[in-house]
Enzyme design. Structure first.
Site, PDB file in Angstrom:
ATOM      1  N   TYR A   1      -2.109  14.997   4.450  1.00 23.31           N
ATOM      2  CA  TYR A   1      -3.447  15.400   4.893  1.00 23.31           C
ATOM      3  C   TYR A   1      -4.311  15.662   3.672  1.00 23.31           C
ATOM      4  O   TYR A   1      -3.817  15.866   2.564  1.00 23.31           O
ATOM      5  CB  TYR A   1      -3.394  16.646   5.794  1.00 23.31           C
ATOM      6  N   CYS A   2      -5.632  15.609   3.898  1.00 21.95           N
ATOM      7  CA  CYS A   2      -6.605  15.970   2.861  1.00 21.95           C
ATOM      8  C   CYS A   2      -7.580  16.954   3.504  1.00 21.95           C
ATOM      9  O   CYS A   2      -7.216  17.661   4.433  1.00 21.95           O
ATOM     10  CB  CYS A   2      -7.301  14.714   2.309  1.00 21.95           C
ATOM     11  N   GLN A   3      -8.814  16.971   3.057  1.00 23.51           N
ATOM     12  CA  GLN A   3      -9.781  17.912   3.627  1.00 23.51           C
ATOM     13  C   GLN A   3     -10.344  17.412   4.957  1.00 23.51           C
ATOM     14  O   GLN A   3     -10.460  18.164   5.901  1.00 23.51           O
ATOM     15  CB  GLN A   3     -10.917  18.189   2.636  1.00 23.51           C
TER      16      GLN A   3
ATOM     17  N   TYR B   1      -7.462  18.972   6.796  1.00 24.98           N
ATOM     18  CA  TYR B   1      -7.255  20.415   6.802  1.00 24.98           C
ATOM     19  C   TYR B   1      -8.374  21.153   7.515  1.00 24.98           C
ATOM     20  O   TYR B   1      -8.158  22.190   8.123  1.00 24.98           O
ATOM     21  CB  TYR B   1      -7.081  20.932   5.370  1.00 24.98           C
TER      22      TYR B   1
END
Length: 114
Positions: free
Chosen positions: A80-82, A109
């Site tokens: 996952y990232c932002q 996130y």
């Protein structure tokens, strides 16, 4: 390319990549030891992350690939990232590196923490 496929890039993902909504992702990573990776920067990671995640910054070039070379390619990896954009790029790179199952958190996130 239609405007629809442009807006929804995940439609054109390789078979090895699956985008999961928050609830499915949460359930999957709660079932024991998984390869859970946050591909955000160290600063983003330090400001909050999913418990048990390892931080491997997508923007670190060869260090990114070196860090992933230490993970098992035949075991699913959850990333996952932002927001989901960077992790989709990372997922494509992981497939190129030989990973067979990559699960990406839809919305990143920011969807997890709200």
């Amino acid at each position: 390319m239609s405007i629809f496929s442009f807006l929804f890039k995940e439609q054109n993902l390789p078979d090895e990549i699956q985008i999961m909504d928050r609830e499915a992702y949460k359930e999957a990573i709660s079932k024991g030891k998984v390869q859970l990776v946050d591909v955000r920067t160290k600063g983003e990671f330090m400001s909050g992350h999913i418990k048990g995640a390892k931080n491997i910054d997508f923007f670190q070039g060869s260090a990114f690939e070196t860090a992933f070379s230490k993970l098992r390619k035949d075991v699913p990896v959850y990333i996952y990232c932002q927001s989901g954009n960077r992790s989709q790029k990372a997922a494509r790179r992981l497939v190129d590196l030989g990973f067979t199952k990559v699960y990406d958190l839809r919305g990143g996130y920011s969807s997890w923490s709200h």
